[in-house]
Write an enzyme that holds these catalytic residues in place. Structure first.
Site, PDB file in Angstrom:
ATOM      1  N   GLY A 517     -32.928  -1.845  -1.938  1.00 48.58           N
ATOM      2  CA  GLY A 517     -32.663  -2.901  -0.966  1.00 48.58           C
ATOM      3  C   GLY A 517     -33.801  -3.021   0.005  1.00 48.58           C
ATOM      4  O   GLY A 517     -34.690  -2.166   0.090  1.00 48.58           O
ATOM      5  N   ARG A 518     -33.771  -4.108   0.749  1.00 43.14           N
ATOM      6  CA  ARG A 518     -34.847  -4.380   1.680  1.00 43.14           C
ATOM      7  C   ARG A 518     -34.198  -5.135   2.817  1.00 43.14           C
ATOM      8  O   ARG A 518     -33.488  -6.112   2.572  1.00 43.14           O
ATOM      9  CB  ARG A 518     -35.881  -5.248   0.970  1.00 43.14           C
ATOM     10  CG  ARG A 518     -37.268  -5.208   1.501  1.00 43.14           C
ATOM     11  CD  ARG A 518     -38.170  -5.962   0.541  1.00 43.14           C
ATOM     12  NE  ARG A 518     -38.898  -5.055  -0.339  1.00 43.14           N
ATOM     13  CZ  ARG A 518     -40.115  -4.566  -0.031  1.00 43.14           C
ATOM     14  NH1 ARG A 518     -40.694  -4.899   1.082  1.00 43.14           N
ATOM     15  NH2 ARG A 518     -40.727  -3.749  -0.861  1.00 43.14           N
ATOM     16  N   GLY A 519     -34.369  -4.667   4.014  1.00 42.37           N
ATOM     17  CA  GLY A 519     -33.700  -5.354   5.116  1.00 42.37           C
ATOM     18  C   GLY A 519     -34.488  -5.258   6.389  1.00 42.37           C
ATOM     19  O   GLY A 519     -35.666  -4.879   6.370  1.00 42.37           O
ATOM     20  N   GLY A 522     -36.992  -2.259   7.275  1.00 44.71           N
ATOM     21  CA  GLY A 522     -37.375  -1.247   6.308  1.00 44.71           C
ATOM     22  C   GLY A 522     -36.868  -1.464   4.901  1.00 44.71           C
ATOM     23  O   GLY A 522     -36.098  -2.379   4.625  1.00 44.71           O
ATOM     24  N   VAL A 524     -34.977   0.270   1.475  1.00 46.79           N
ATOM     25  CA  VAL A 524     -34.000   1.305   1.150  1.00 46.79           C
ATOM     26  C   VAL A 524     -34.258   1.822  -0.260  1.00 46.79           C
ATOM     27  O   VAL A 524     -34.476   1.041  -1.188  1.00 46.79           O
ATOM     28  CB  VAL A 524     -32.562   0.743   1.232  1.00 46.79           C
ATOM     29  CG1 VAL A 524     -31.544   1.856   1.028  1.00 46.79           C
ATOM     30  CG2 VAL A 524     -32.338   0.059   2.566  1.00 46.79           C
ATOM     31  N   LYS A 538     -33.298   4.934   4.004  1.00 43.19           N
ATOM     32  CA  LYS A 538     -34.008   3.780   4.561  1.00 43.19           C
ATOM     33  C   LYS A 538     -35.234   4.251   5.309  1.00 43.19           C
ATOM     34  O   LYS A 538     -35.150   5.103   6.191  1.00 43.19           O
ATOM     35  CB  LYS A 538     -33.087   3.006   5.497  1.00 43.19           C
ATOM     36  CG  LYS A 538     -33.759   1.793   6.098  1.00 43.19           C
ATOM     37  CD  LYS A 538     -32.757   0.829   6.676  1.00 43.19           C
ATOM     38  CE  LYS A 538     -33.400  -0.533   6.875  1.00 43.19           C
ATOM     39  NZ  LYS A 538     -32.423  -1.570   7.163  1.00 43.19           N
ATOM     40  N   ASP A 630     -26.775  -8.584  12.789  1.00 40.11           N
ATOM     41  CA  ASP A 630     -27.239  -9.083  11.494  1.00 40.11           C
ATOM     42  C   ASP A 630     -26.128  -8.924  10.454  1.00 40.11           C
ATOM     43  O   ASP A 630     -26.317  -8.297   9.417  1.00 40.11           O
ATOM     44  CB  ASP A 630     -28.507  -8.344  11.074  1.00 40.11           C
ATOM     45  CG  ASP A 630     -29.265  -9.093   9.974  1.00 40.11           C
ATOM     46  OD1 ASP A 630     -28.907 -10.264   9.704  1.00 40.11           O
ATOM     47  OD2 ASP A 630     -30.202  -8.519   9.395  1.00 40.11           O
TER      48      ASP A 630
END
Ligand SMILES: *[C@@H]1O[C@H](CO)[C@@H](O)[C@H](O)[C@H]1NC(C)=O
Ligand SMILES: *[C@@H]1O[C@H](CO)[C@@H](O)[C@H](O)[C@H]1NC(C)=O
Ligand SMILES: *[C@@H]1O[C@H](CO)[C@@H](O)[C@H](O)[C@H]1NC(C)=O
Ligand SMILES: *[C@@H]1O[C@H](CO)[C@@H](O)[C@H](O)[C@H]1NC(C)=O
Length: 797
Positions: A517-519, A522, A524, A538, A630
Site C-alpha cells: 500500500g501507499r498512503g 509513506g 506500506v 509503514k 483522511d
C-alpha cells in the site's frame, strides 16, 4: 491594646470591593459578596467559594466562564463556615484563613517586618508582596489540581485531583515527578496505589523519556506547548492559539488541557493524556470491571458474586456476597472457577509460574487459600501458559484485544446461581452533585470572642499552629508486575507494543520488497516479524519530527485500543528512519473489496457500523483529540470476518509538525472526493471533517459508485465531492417511493439482495453526515448510535 483592638474592628468592617489588592491588617469576610479581589483585567477573582451548605473555601477562580472555574484553593480539605470566617493579612506578614471561632484553617506562615500586601495578578497568581514588589509567597507555588500557563510544575509540587467534579477535597490521582526523574500519574487510593502513566510496559527510554535530567520541572506555555525536563512534551490541538488555558488533573484520573472558548464562554478539552478511560487505575474500585463504549462512555460492573459497596461512589468498588472463609483452604472442595473472557486484571500478582494446563494454574490458586481470588492465564512464547494468581481483583477492564483470560475463584453455590456473569450497575452521574456539607455556626461565647480578637491583634506565636499545607507524597511505584526480563517480554507481547530496530524491520520485510500500500506520508510493506507474526510496516517518508516528539505521540497512539482500529504493534526510530508496525489484514482494504461481489449487504452494513465505532472512539466523545483527517476506503481495512478496522489514524499529527508557528492543521489534508468543505473554505477543522468523509464512504458503499467516477460523468462547475451526494439527493427527491430511489442508487453488484430498512437508515444518516454546514452533521458516536439502534431493532425479527 485598646487602640489595636479598635483599629482591628475598623479594618474588619472595611470592605475592599473590586480591587486586586488587600493591604496589610485587613480582611476579606465570607459574609460579604463584595469581599473579593478582582484582577485588574477582571478575569480572575479571589474570594470565598461555596462548596456545600454553609461551607466555603477561599479560592482563586476564573470568572469569564459561565460558572466560575476554581483554579486554586487554600486548604480544600477543610471548608470554613459561612459566618464569621475571614482571610486576613496580619500585620506580622502572615496571610491567614480563619474559621468561625478563630481556628486557623490555612496560613502562608510568612513573617515580615516590612509592610506587605496581597495582590491577584492578571494571570491568576495570588501574591504576597512587599511594597518594593518582592514576592514573599505565591499561590503558583502550591497548586491544587490545576496548572496555569507559566506556572512551573516542580519536584516539590505536583497536581492532585479533587474527589469528584463537585467535591473539591483531595482525591486519588496525582501528577508528580518520580524518584527516577520521570513525570508520572499515580493512583493513590485508600488501600492501594499504582502508577498508570506511562503504562508499565513502556520503559521510559522507549518512549523518549530521560531518567537522568534531575531538573524535574515542566512548563505549559500560553500557546499550548507543554515541556517536561524528562523529555515528555505535547501540543494542544489548537496550538498556537492565544487563549486562556489550564492543565487539570481531573477527578476521573485523566490529565487534560482545556482552552477557553470565548464565543461560548466554555472550556474545551484540547489534549488529554489517557485516551482509554479504563486504563486509569482504581476508577471502578476492587472486584469490578471497567468497560468503555464511545456511545455511552465509561461503565463499571461488579464481577459475579460481588455487589456494589456505595452506589454513589464507584471508587469504593464491590464487595463479596460470600464470606472470606468461603474461599479459604477449609472449603477447597466447594470452590470453582468462573471463566471471564477478554478481561484483564492488572497487577496484584502473587507470582508468575509456567504451567501446562489451566488445572495446574487453578491448583496454585487453591493452594494459596484466601490469598488468591482469581487467576489470569496467558499463552506464552514457549507454547505453554503463564499463570498469574491474583491476590486482588483490581483494575479490571473489558479488553477485547487482550490475549489473556481470567478465572474467578468462587464458591460453587454462587457459581451455580443464576445471576449473569456480570452484574450491570451503571454509574449514577447525578449523585455527588447534590451532596451538601453541613457546618454549624455556633455564636462564640463572649470570652472567646475577646481572646480571639486579642490574638488577632497581636498575631505572632499565640497559636499552636495547625499546619494545614498540602503534603505531597512521593511514592515509590508499588505493586507492579515483578520486573524480571521474562516478565518484560511477557508484557511486551501481551500488549504488543514494542520498539524495533531498523535492521530488524529491514530483515522482516526482506529489504522492503513487498509493497502492499501507499498512503499519506509513506509506503506500506508486508513483513514477517521474528515471532512469525505477519505485519504491515509503514515507512514514513521523511523525518520531519524530532525523536522525542515522535515518541511522545507514538506512545499515545500505541495506547489506543479498539476492535475497530488497527492495532499498532510497535515502531522504529533509528537515525532518520521512522517506521510504524501494524497488524496485517489479509483481506486488504475496503477499496480493494468494494467493486466486485466480495461484500454482500450484511457485510457492508457491518463495515459502516464498525467504522463509525472506531472513529467515535478516536474522537472520544466530544473531545476532538485525534482527528483522522483522511477517512476513505483505502484506510478502512477488513479482517478475516470482513469486519472493519480503521487504519492510518494519528498520522496527521505525526507528519505535519514541521510548520512551526502555524496551526497544526494549516495545510489541506485528505483525499479529493472525501474532503469536507471546511478544508476548501479554510474554516475551523473539527472532528466533523471525519464525519463528512465517513458519509461519502458510506454513500460509495451503498451505491458502488466512487465519488470521483461521478465527477467524470457530470460536468458542472461545483466542488467535486458534491457530485455523488447531489446525485443521490436528486434521485431521492424525484422518487415517488422509497423502494424506487433505492433501486436507482443501490450498487448493481448486490443484485437486489439488501435489507430495505438498513439501506434507508444508512442513506439517511450518510446524507446527514455530508451536510455542508458542519453543525448540521451528527457526531461520530451519534452515527454509531443511530446505526446500532437500527441493528438492535432488527434483531428480534
Ligand atoms: C534538563 O531539563 C531542562 C528543563 O527542561 C533543560 O533545560 C535541560 O537542557 C535538560 N538537561 C539535559 C542534560 O538534557
Ligand atoms: C508461585 O507460588 C506458588 C504458591 O506459593 C508456588 O507453588 C509456585 O512454585 C510459585 N512459582 C514460582 C515460579 O516461584
Ligand atoms: C441517581 O441518583 C439520584 C440522586 O440520588 C437519584 O434521584 C436517581 O434516582 C439515581 N438514578 C439511578 C439510575 O439510580
Ligand atoms: C468530599 O469527600 C470527602 C472524602 O471522601 C468527604 O469526607 C467529604 O464529606 C465530601 N464532601 C462533600 C461536600 O461531599
Amino acid at each position: 491594646m485598646h487602640i489595636n483592638l479598635f483599629l482591628l474592628l475598623l479594618f474588619i468592617s472595611t470592605s475592599y470591593a473590586a480591587t486586586d489588592t488587600l493591604p496589610e491588617g485587613s480582611s476579606l469576610s465570607v459574609e460579604k459578596q463584595s469581599d473579593t479581589l478582582l484582577s485588574s483585567n477582571g478575569d480572575f477573582s479571589a474570594g470565598f467559594f461555596q462548596v456545600g451548605e454553609n461551607a466555603f473555601c477561599f479560592s482563586v477562580c476564573f470568572t469569564r466562564s459561565k460558572e466560575p472555574t476554581v483554579l486554586w484553593m487554600a486548604n480544600r480539605d477543610e471548608p470554613v463556615n459561612g459566618k464569621d470566617s475571614f482571610l486576613s493579612l496580619w500585620k506580622n506578614g502572615n496571610l491567614v484563613l480563619t474559621d468561625a471561632g478563630g481556628t486557623v484553617i490555612w496560613e502562608t506562615a510568612t513573617l515580615s517586618s516590612s509592610k506587605l500586601h496581597v495582590k491577584l495578578r492578571n494571570d491568576g497568581n495570588l501574591l504576597l508582596l512587599t511594597s518594593k514588589g518582592t514576592i514573599i509567597w505565591q499561590s503558583f507555588d502550591s497548586p491544587t489540581d490545576t496548572l496555569l500557563p507559566t506556572q512551573p510544575l516542580t519536584e516539590r509540587v505536583g497536581l492532585v485531583s479533587s474527589r469528584s467534579a463537585t467535591n473539591h477535597s483531595t482525591g486519588f490521582y496525582k501528577l508528580y515527578y518520580d524518584n527516577d526523574n520521570v513525570l508520572r500519574l499515580l493512583y493513590k487510593g485508600q488501600t492501594f496505589s499504582s502508577v498508570y502513566w506511562p503504562p508499565s510496559w513502556q520503559l521510559p527510554i522507549n518512549i523518549g523519556r530521560s531518567t537522568y535530567n534531575i531538573t524535574k520541572t515542566a512548563l505549559l506555555d500560553s500557546l499550548g506547548h507543554f515541556t517536561s525536563s524528562d523529555g515528555f512534551q505535547f501540543r494542544s490541538t489548537d496550538y498556537p492559539k492565544k487563549v486562556y488555558r489550564r492543565l487539570k488533573m481531573d477527578s476521573d484520573g485523566n490529565l487534560r488541557l482545556y482552552s477557553f472558548n470565548e464565543e461560548h464562554k466554555m472550556w474545551e478539552v484540547t489534549w488529554q493524556v489517557v485516551p482509554q478511560p479504563c486504563m486509569i487505575h482504581g476508577i471502578c474500585g476492587a472486584n469490578s470491571l471497567c468497560n468503555h463504549d464511545p456511545n455511552i462512555g465509561r461503565t463499571c460492573y461488579c464481577l459475579k458474586g460481588f455487589k456494589i459497596k456505595d452506589p454513589n461512589d464507584w471508587t469504593q468498588g464491590c464487595e463479596p456476597e460470600f464470606s472470606s472463609s468461603d474461599i479459604s483452604c477449609g472449603s477447597r472442595e466447594s470452590l470453582g472457577f468462573l471463566h471471564v473472557p477478554t478481561t484483564e486484571l492488572y497487577g496484584y500478582d502473587w507470582n508468575v509460574t509456567r504451567v501446562k494446563s489451566l488445572k495446574e494454574c487453578q491448583n496454585i490458586c487453591l493452594s494459596l487459600c484466601d490469598k488468591c481470588v482469581a487467576v489470569q492465564l496467558k499463552f506464552n512464547e514457549f507454547s505453554d501458559y503463564n499463570c498469574y494468581p491474583k491476590t486482588m481483583a483490581f483494575n479490571g477492564r473489558d479488553s477485547p484485544n487482550f490475549d489473556g483470560e481470567i478465572y474467578l475463584k468462587l464458591p460453587n453455590a454462587i457459581l451455580r446461581s443464576s445471576t449473569k456473569i456480570l452484574k450491570h450497575s451503571p454509574m449514577n452521574c447525578s449523585v455527588g452533585l447534590s451532596q451538601k456539607l453541613n457546618r454549624f455556626y455556633q455564636p462564640p461565647e463572649k470570652n472567646s470572642t475577646l481572646s480571639f480578637l486579642v490574638w488577632f491583634a497581636f498575631g505572632v506565636g499565640v497559636f499552636e499552629l495547625s499546619t494545614s499545607f498540602l503534603v505531597w507524597f512521593f511514592l515509590l511505584r508499588t505493586s507492579k508486575h515483578p520486573d524480571t526480563k521474562d516478565q518484560q517480554h511477557h508484557l511486551l507481547s501481551a500488549t504488543g507494543f514494542q520498539r524495533f530496530t531498523y535492521a530488524e524491520l529491514k530483515s522482516a520485510t526482506k529489504g522492503f520488497k513487498e509493497e502492499v500500500g501507499r498512503g499519506a506520508g509513506g509506503v506500506v510493506y508486508k513483513g514477517t516479524l521474528y515471532d512469525n507474526r505477519v505485519a504491515a510496516i509503514k515507512r514514513l517518508n521523511e523525518a520531519t519530527q524530532g525523536e522525542a516528539e515522535f515518541l511522545a505521540e507514538i506512545s499515545t497512539i500505541g495506547m489506543l485500543n479498539h476492535m475497530n482500529l488497527i492495532d499498532m504493534w510497535g515502531y522504529c526510530v533509528d537515525g532518520k528512519h521512522r517506521l510504524l508496525v501494524y497488524e496485517y489484514m489479509e483481506h486488504g482494504s475496503l477499496a480493494d473489496n468494494l467493486f466486485g461481489n466480495a461484500l454482500d449487504w450484511k457485510k457492508r452494513f457491518n463495515v459502516a457500523v464498525g467504522t463509525a465505532k472506531g472513529l467515535a472512539y478516536l474522537h472520544e466523545e466530544c473531545l476532538e483529540w485525534i482527528l483522522h483527517c483522511d477517512v476513505k476506503p483505502q484506510n478502512i481495512l477488513l479482517d478475516s470476518n470482513f469486519l472493519p478496522k480503521v487504519a492510518d489514524f494519528g498520522l496527521s499529527k505525526l507528519l505535519n509538525r514541521d510548520e512551526r508557528g502555524n496551526s497544526s492543521f494549516s495545510r489541506i489534508r485528505g483525499t479529493r472526493g472525501y474532503m469536507a468543505p471546511e478544508w476548501v473554505y479554510n474554516l475551523r477543522i473539527t472532528s466533523k471533517v471525519d464525519v463528512y468523509s465517513y458519509g461519502i464512504v458510506v454513500l460509495e458503499m451503498v451505491s458502488g459508485r466512487s465519488p470521483m467516477a461521478i465527477h467524470s460523468l457530470e460536468n458542472s462547475g461545483d466542488i467535486e465531492q458534491h457530485r455523488l451526494v447531489t446525485w443521490i439527493r436528486e434521485k431521492i427527491k424525484h422518487s415517488p417511493t422509497c423502494a424506487f430511489w433505492m433501486e436507482e442508487i443501490i450498487d448493481p453488484n448486490l443484485e437486489g439482495n439488501y435489507d430495505v430498512s438498513e439501506v434507508e437508515v444508512l442513506v439517511k444518516v450518510a446524507l446527514q453526515c455530508v451536510e455542508d454546514d458542519m453543525n448540521e452533521r451528527p457526531s461520530m458516536s451519534q452515527v454509531a448510535e443511530m446505526l446500532q439502534a437500527n441493528q438492535n431493532k432488527l434483531l428480534p425479527r
